[in-house]
Design a protein around this motif. Structure first.
Motif, PDB file in Angstrom:
ATOM      1  N   UNK A 157       0.838  -1.212   0.000  1.00  0.00           N
ATOM      2  CA  UNK A 157       0.000   0.000   0.000  1.00  0.00           C
ATOM      3  C   UNK A 157       0.870   1.258   0.000  1.00  0.00           C
ATOM      4  N   UNK A 158       1.908   1.277   0.829  1.00  0.00           N
ATOM      5  CA  UNK A 158       2.769   2.456   0.932  1.00  0.00           C
ATOM      6  C   UNK A 158       3.574   2.691  -0.347  1.00  0.00           C
ATOM      7  N   UNK A 159       3.895   1.600  -1.061  1.00  0.00           N
ATOM      8  CA  UNK A 159       4.632   1.765  -2.304  1.00  0.00           C
ATOM      9  C   UNK A 159       3.711   1.914  -3.506  1.00  0.00           C
ATOM     10  N   UNK A 160       2.397   1.883  -3.257  1.00  0.00           N
ATOM     11  CA  UNK A 160       1.420   2.164  -4.298  1.00  0.00           C
ATOM     12  C   UNK A 160       1.269   1.079  -5.343  1.00  0.00           C
ATOM     13  N   UNK A 161       1.434  -0.189  -4.925  1.00  0.00           N
ATOM     14  CA  UNK A 161       1.304  -1.293  -5.864  1.00  0.00           C
ATOM     15  C   UNK A 161       0.376  -2.358  -5.290  1.00  0.00           C
ATOM     16  N   UNK A 162      -0.129  -3.216  -6.160  1.00  0.00           N
ATOM     17  CA  UNK A 162      -0.873  -4.377  -5.704  1.00  0.00           C
ATOM     18  C   UNK A 162       0.119  -5.384  -5.136  1.00  0.00           C
ATOM     19  N   UNK A 163      -0.241  -6.112  -4.068  1.00  0.00           N
ATOM     20  CA  UNK A 163       0.685  -7.110  -3.526  1.00  0.00           C
ATOM     21  C   UNK A 163       1.211  -8.092  -4.576  1.00  0.00           C
ATOM     22  N   UNK A 164       0.374  -8.454  -5.545  1.00  0.00           N
ATOM     23  CA  UNK A 164       0.815  -9.423  -6.561  1.00  0.00           C
ATOM     24  C   UNK A 164       1.923  -8.862  -7.443  1.00  0.00           C
ATOM     25  N   UNK A 165       2.069  -7.541  -7.451  1.00  0.00           N
ATOM     26  CA  UNK A 165       3.117  -6.896  -8.240  1.00  0.00           C
ATOM     27  C   UNK A 165       4.335  -6.511  -7.395  1.00  0.00           C
TER      28      UNK A 165
END
Length: 223
Positions: A157-165
């Motif tokens: 969330x903090x890095x602005x990506x989906x966990x799968x990515x």
């Protein structure tokens, strides 16, 4: 690899992935236990590895002949640990090369550790890389420690990506389970103090941070 989701961020565990602190921790834990007529064993270490300090030392108390306060044990262990760092602390093989590669590809990176923040900052400062990790999560930042997925869900969330990515790099079974539960792309890199764990849930097991499969994954799946 073209069928895989693009890796848009990387989350590093700290101990045993970035630095050989698990080796130093083994030495300090063994010294702590020797004061009590015991020795560090794989079973003790396995139950402590990857967990927050109070959880790890609660596990250790099960192996003592009489009850002791986990916090006091941790504080005693930290004194021993700090005395050993200058002599034994080293970056894990390929750490700086991988950091350079990620920055060359402009892939965001962060640290997600079960260790306390002052400890994280002291280690990163020793090697002058604290500025290379704008995102960091420590024991104080989560309600549930690994193997719960909270820390890696928060990192994504903090890095602005989906966990799968998000690629997660872990050395322990506990951390691997945490990343997998978060839905991340987990690569396990066990070492001599963690290679007895179950890493079957990881995408693959590597020997070093600069494993060609890791580098190819990052380069070919940059989305």
């Amino acid at each position: 690899m073209s069928q895989l989701p693009p890796i848009q961020a990387v989350a590093f565990d700290l101990d045993g992935i970035m630095f050989n602190t698990e080796h130093v921790f083994f030495l300090s834990g063994d010294a702590l236990l020797q004061r009590r007529g015991k020795k560090m064993t794989p079973d003790i270490l396995r139950g402590m590895m990857g967990r927050r300090a109070h959880e790890g030392f609660e596990h250790l108390t099960q192996f003592l002949d009489k009850p002791e306060d986990p916090l006091e044990l941790w504080e005693e262990s930290q004194e021993i640990f700090r005395s050993l760092l200058d002599q034994h602390l080293k970056p894990m093989e390929g750490l700086f090369e991988l950091l350079d590669f990620l920055e060359e590809l402009d892939i965001p990176k962060g640290v997600a550790t079960s260790s306390p923040r002052p400890y994280l900052e002291s280690l990163l400062s020793r090697f002058d890389i604290i500025h290379r990790f704008p995102i960091s999560l420590t024991a104080e930042d989560v309600t549930h420690g690994k193997p719960h997925p909270e820390i890696y869900l928060t990192a994504a969330e903090k890095m602005g990506v989906s966990p799968k990515n998000m690629l997660v790099l872990e050395d322990s079974e506990t951390g691997t389970r945490s990343g997998v539960a978060a839905g991340a792309y987990v690569v396990s890199i066990p070492h001599e103090f963690s290679n007895y764990g179950d890493f079957s849930s990881a995408k693959f097991v590597a020997e070093r941070l600069t494993d060609e499969r890791i580098l190819s994954l990052l380069a070919e799946n940059r989305g």
